[in-house]
Write a protein that holds these residues in place. Sequence first.
Motif, PDB file in Angstrom:
ATOM      1  N   HIS A  38       0.811  -1.218   0.000  1.00 39.53           N
ATOM      2  CA  HIS A  38       0.000   0.000   0.000  1.00 39.53           C
ATOM      3  C   HIS A  38       0.846   1.271   0.000  1.00 39.53           C
ATOM      4  O   HIS A  38       0.324   2.361   0.239  1.00 39.53           O
ATOM      5  N   GLY A  39       2.136   1.126  -0.254  1.00 39.49           N
ATOM      6  CA  GLY A  39       2.986   2.298  -0.347  1.00 39.49           C
ATOM      7  C   GLY A  39       3.724   2.617   0.944  1.00 39.49           C
ATOM      8  O   GLY A  39       3.684   1.850   1.914  1.00 39.49           O
ATOM      9  N   PRO A  40       4.393   3.778   0.992  1.00 39.17           N
ATOM     10  CA  PRO A  40       5.253   4.124   2.130  1.00 39.17           C
ATOM     11  C   PRO A  40       4.505   4.427   3.424  1.00 39.17           C
ATOM     12  O   PRO A  40       5.131   4.571   4.479  1.00 39.17           O
ATOM     13  N   GLY A  41       3.182   4.529   3.348  1.00 41.80           N
ATOM     14  CA  GLY A  41       2.417   4.776   4.571  1.00 41.80           C
ATOM     15  C   GLY A  41       2.158   3.513   5.372  1.00 41.80           C
ATOM     16  O   GLY A  41       1.679   3.581   6.506  1.00 41.80           O
ATOM     17  N   GLY A  42       2.483   2.371   4.786  1.00 42.09           N
ATOM     18  CA  GLY A  42       2.309   1.109   5.490  1.00 42.09           C
ATOM     19  C   GLY A  42       1.141   0.301   4.958  1.00 42.09           C
ATOM     20  O   GLY A  42       0.219   0.835   4.333  1.00 42.09           O
ATOM     21  N   TRP A  43       1.192  -0.989   5.205  1.00 43.11           N
ATOM     22  CA  TRP A  43       0.146  -1.913   4.775  1.00 43.11           C
ATOM     23  C   TRP A  43      -1.038  -1.813   5.739  1.00 43.11           C
ATOM     24  O   TRP A  43      -0.898  -2.050   6.919  1.00 43.11           O
ATOM     25  N   PHE A  44      -2.202  -1.397   5.212  1.00 39.00           N
ATOM     26  CA  PHE A  44      -3.351  -1.088   6.054  1.00 39.00           C
ATOM     27  C   PHE A  44      -2.890  -0.224   7.222  1.00 39.00           C
ATOM     28  O   PHE A  44      -2.906  -0.637   8.394  1.00 39.00           O
ATOM     29  N   PRO A  45      -2.470   0.992   6.922  1.00 35.15           N
ATOM     30  CA  PRO A  45      -1.875   1.844   7.961  1.00 35.15           C
ATOM     31  C   PRO A  45      -2.811   2.147   9.124  1.00 35.15           C
ATOM     32  O   PRO A  45      -2.343   2.482  10.221  1.00 35.15           O
ATOM     33  N   GLU A  46      -4.110   2.020   8.899  1.00 30.81           N
ATOM     34  CA  GLU A  46      -5.052   2.264   9.994  1.00 30.81           C
ATOM     35  C   GLU A  46      -4.921   1.219  11.104  1.00 30.81           C
ATOM     36  O   GLU A  46      -5.464   1.416  12.201  1.00 30.81           O
ATOM     37  N   GLN A  47      -4.196   0.136  10.848  1.00 28.61           N
ATOM     38  CA  GLN A  47      -4.003  -0.906  11.850  1.00 28.61           C
ATOM     39  C   GLN A  47      -2.676  -0.764  12.609  1.00 28.61           C
ATOM     40  O   GLN A  47      -2.334  -1.622  13.433  1.00 28.61           O
ATOM     41  N   ARG A  48      -1.942   0.320  12.343  1.00 27.40           N
ATOM     42  CA  ARG A  48      -0.688   0.526  13.067  1.00 27.40           C
ATOM     43  C   ARG A  48      -0.947   0.787  14.545  1.00 27.40           C
ATOM     44  O   ARG A  48      -1.984   1.323  14.927  1.00 27.40           O
ATOM     45  N   LEU A  49       0.025   0.438  15.367  1.00 30.38           N
ATOM     46  CA  LEU A  49      -0.023   0.773  16.785  1.00 30.38           C
ATOM     47  C   LEU A  49       0.814   2.016  17.041  1.00 30.38           C
ATOM     48  O   LEU A  49       1.752   2.312  16.293  1.00 30.38           O
ATOM     49  N   THR A  50       0.502   2.734  18.099  1.00 33.46           N
ATOM     50  CA  THR A  50       1.353   3.845  18.501  1.00 33.46           C
ATOM     51  C   THR A  50       2.622   3.274  19.127  1.00 33.46           C
ATOM     52  O   THR A  50       2.685   2.092  19.505  1.00 33.46           O
ATOM     53  N   ARG A  51       3.621   4.106  19.267  1.00 36.95           N
ATOM     54  CA  ARG A  51       4.866   3.633  19.875  1.00 36.95           C
ATOM     55  C   ARG A  51       4.658   3.238  21.342  1.00 36.95           C
ATOM     56  O   ARG A  51       5.234   2.258  21.810  1.00 36.95           O
ATOM     57  N   GLN A  52       3.830   3.986  22.036  1.00 35.94           N
ATOM     58  CA  GLN A  52       3.572   3.633  23.426  1.00 35.94           C
ATOM     59  C   GLN A  52       2.848   2.293  23.517  1.00 35.94           C
ATOM     60  O   GLN A  52       3.169   1.451  24.374  1.00 35.94           O
TER      61      GLN A  52
END
Length: 286
Positions: free
Chosen positions: A207-221
């Motif tokens: 999905h590009g440089p924003g990440g694969w399904f970026p809405e599923q990323r976690l925050t660093r914390q």
Amino acid sequence: MTFFDAESGNYWGNTTSPVIGNEDERLSARSVKIFADGALRTGGAALYEPYADNPTTNGFMRLDEEILFKYIPWFLRDGWQVNVHAIGDRANGVVIDAFEASLKGANVTALRPRLEHAQIMTPSDVARLGQLGVIASVQPTHAISDMWYAQDRLGPERVKNLYAFRTIMDMRARITLGSDFPVESMNPLSGFYAAVSRLSPDGKSPHGPGGWFPEQRLTRQEALRGMTIDPAWASFTEKYLGSLEPGKRADFVVLSQDIMAVPVNEILDTKVLATVIDGKAVYGSF
């Protein structure tokens, strides 16, 4: 973790007692692991619908449902933490059914059952996971390994439920992040990076440089907690591991840079300068 051959019919959970901490709390053996299905990559994950790239199969369960419904409550009753490997949406659904039936009237905090991998689940099963208090033990590096073939295998709609870490957290399920070594790298920085970026180490994704399904990323914390205090809770060691505070062990690493602040594409450049166990440096210096 003790492995259990359910097909042998030789139940030993009531004749062998869990080992819950030796004199220095370094050793416990209180968990059993049961395999419900196989792996997505090999086509062995049990799905509700056939594989998109192989419509002749929807995978398979490694154990009959009756076995899960029989043995999970027995192990829980006898004081064992039950950990069940489940990859496909059908396998996860069946295991959650078995947990739901087994946990009625039980103290979930005392038992802390775990769903190992929890790779693809229907939205309703994710909601049940949170309601039941079952721990989702997931591996972020699997997501960035599988993202290149996952849509071909599952199709454009079903793939949205794969490695849906944000959805799991939003449903208030407790989540822990691991590596599944030796399948993936044991380097915790790799898991941290994958969780917050959903990118390959060279910064790419379908999905590009924003990440694969970026809405599923976690925050660093969230990722940090998922690798420290939450797995300590999931392994019954939260009283002395998982965070740095009075009364707990001084187990920590010293890193070359602040992974909570550096740009995402620099996280994997981080070096371990020192490793400290019980307050003593066992590697490097600081």
